[in-house]
Motif scaffolding. Sequence first.
Motif, PDB file in Angstrom:
ATOM      1  N   ARG A 105       0.741  -1.161  -0.015  1.00 18.39           N
ATOM      2  CA  ARG A 105       0.019  -0.111  -0.177  1.00 18.39           C
ATOM      3  C   ARG A 105       0.828   1.294   0.042  1.00 18.39           C
ATOM      4  O   ARG A 105       0.399   2.384  -0.496  1.00 18.39           O
ATOM      5  CB  ARG A 105      -0.818  -0.061   1.431  1.00 18.39           C
ATOM      6  CG  ARG A 105      -2.027  -1.016   1.135  1.00 18.39           C
ATOM      7  CD  ARG A 105      -3.166  -0.817   2.219  1.00 18.39           C
ATOM      8  NE  ARG A 105      -3.955  -1.722   2.513  1.00 18.39           N
ATOM      9  CZ  ARG A 105      -5.085  -2.001   1.886  1.00 18.39           C
ATOM     10  NH1 ARG A 105      -5.297  -0.880   1.156  1.00 18.39           N
ATOM     11  NH2 ARG A 105      -5.824  -2.940   1.862  1.00 18.39           N
ATOM     12  N   ASN A 106       1.866   1.173   0.568  1.00 18.40           N
ATOM     13  CA  ASN A 106       2.846   2.248   0.741  1.00 18.40           C
ATOM     14  C   ASN A 106       3.925   2.361  -0.289  1.00 18.40           C
ATOM     15  O   ASN A 106       4.932   3.198  -0.325  1.00 18.40           O
ATOM     16  CB  ASN A 106       3.580   2.342   1.989  1.00 18.40           C
ATOM     17  CG  ASN A 106       2.708   2.501   3.265  1.00 18.40           C
ATOM     18  OD1 ASN A 106       1.667   3.114   2.939  1.00 18.40           O
ATOM     19  ND2 ASN A 106       2.886   1.572   4.244  1.00 18.40           N
ATOM     20  N   ALA A 107       3.885   1.766  -1.317  1.00 16.87           N
ATOM     21  CA  ALA A 107       4.711   1.619  -2.325  1.00 16.87           C
ATOM     22  C   ALA A 107       4.631   2.730  -3.324  1.00 16.87           C
ATOM     23  O   ALA A 107       3.740   3.312  -3.532  1.00 16.87           O
ATOM     24  CB  ALA A 107       4.620   0.220  -3.152  1.00 16.87           C
ATOM     25  N   ASP A 108       5.837   3.188  -3.797  1.00 12.99           N
ATOM     26  CA  ASP A 108       5.846   4.207  -4.904  1.00 12.99           C
ATOM     27  C   ASP A 108       5.010   3.907  -6.029  1.00 12.99           C
ATOM     28  O   ASP A 108       5.470   2.983  -6.761  1.00 12.99           O
ATOM     29  CB  ASP A 108       7.497   4.348  -5.104  1.00 12.99           C
ATOM     30  CG  ASP A 108       7.511   5.660  -5.809  1.00 12.99           C
ATOM     31  OD1 ASP A 108       6.683   6.705  -5.793  1.00 12.99           O
ATOM     32  OD2 ASP A 108       8.306   5.660  -6.865  1.00 12.99           O
ATOM     33  N   VAL A 109       4.313   4.807  -6.357  1.00 15.94           N
ATOM     34  CA  VAL A 109       3.359   4.630  -7.491  1.00 15.94           C
ATOM     35  C   VAL A 109       4.416   4.479  -8.830  1.00 15.94           C
ATOM     36  O   VAL A 109       3.972   3.645  -9.815  1.00 15.94           O
ATOM     37  CB  VAL A 109       2.081   5.539  -7.662  1.00 15.94           C
ATOM     38  CG1 VAL A 109       1.499   5.249  -8.977  1.00 15.94           C
ATOM     39  CG2 VAL A 109       1.295   5.277  -6.392  1.00 15.94           C
ATOM     40  N   GLY A 110       5.275   5.177  -9.146  1.00 18.64           N
ATOM     41  CA  GLY A 110       5.994   5.262 -10.055  1.00 18.64           C
ATOM     42  C   GLY A 110       6.912   3.961 -10.260  1.00 18.64           C
ATOM     43  O   GLY A 110       7.048   3.598 -11.351  1.00 18.64           O
ATOM     44  N   THR A 111       7.364   3.398  -9.166  1.00 21.99           N
ATOM     45  CA  THR A 111       7.956   2.292  -9.206  1.00 21.99           C
ATOM     46  C   THR A 111       6.922   0.954  -9.837  1.00 21.99           C
ATOM     47  O   THR A 111       7.487   0.162 -10.930  1.00 21.99           O
ATOM     48  CB  THR A 111       8.571   1.729  -7.919  1.00 21.99           C
ATOM     49  OG1 THR A 111       9.231   2.799  -7.468  1.00 21.99           O
ATOM     50  CG2 THR A 111       9.367   0.068  -8.153  1.00 21.99           C
ATOM     51  N   VAL A 112       5.832   1.028  -9.202  1.00 23.54           N
ATOM     52  CA  VAL A 112       4.719  -0.078  -9.841  1.00 23.54           C
ATOM     53  C   VAL A 112       4.491   0.232 -11.336  1.00 23.54           C
ATOM     54  O   VAL A 112       4.503  -0.885 -11.921  1.00 23.54           O
ATOM     55  CB  VAL A 112       3.526  -0.002  -8.816  1.00 23.54           C
ATOM     56  CG1 VAL A 112       2.478  -0.897  -9.609  1.00 23.54           C
ATOM     57  CG2 VAL A 112       3.873  -0.294  -7.529  1.00 23.54           C
TER      58      VAL A 112
END
Length: 131
Positions: A105-112
Amino acid sequence: MARRSRTVIEDEGTELNMTPMLDVVFILLIFFIVTSVFVKTPGLEPIQPDATTDAEWNPTILVAVDSSSNIWIDKRPYQIEEIRPILTAMRDETPKANAIIQADRNADVGTVMGVQELFQDLGVTTRVGTE
């Protein structure tokens, strides 16, 4: 001459004590009453949207992204710049590969999104899920 036995057999009626069994039955009855679920219908059937599920979805490539923007493949962390050759090798092993990206949930959206774009460039069908 008849022999007499020295043991005296008393002819008392043997009784089965039912109290412990009844206690267990009442305890089970109370347990089932307390744990049962009583569903109350609202009296109206709402129109629910149709949902489609893909029962044949079997991902062969699993990629996870944690909150520190580390990309985990086969229990090893990688950075976004390092995963293209790994994903290419996995795709070459199974050309009709499907992939799933498990994102924290706290992952960087850009990385995903970067991982998803890599899969799109390689022609691998992907789905993204959050933990």
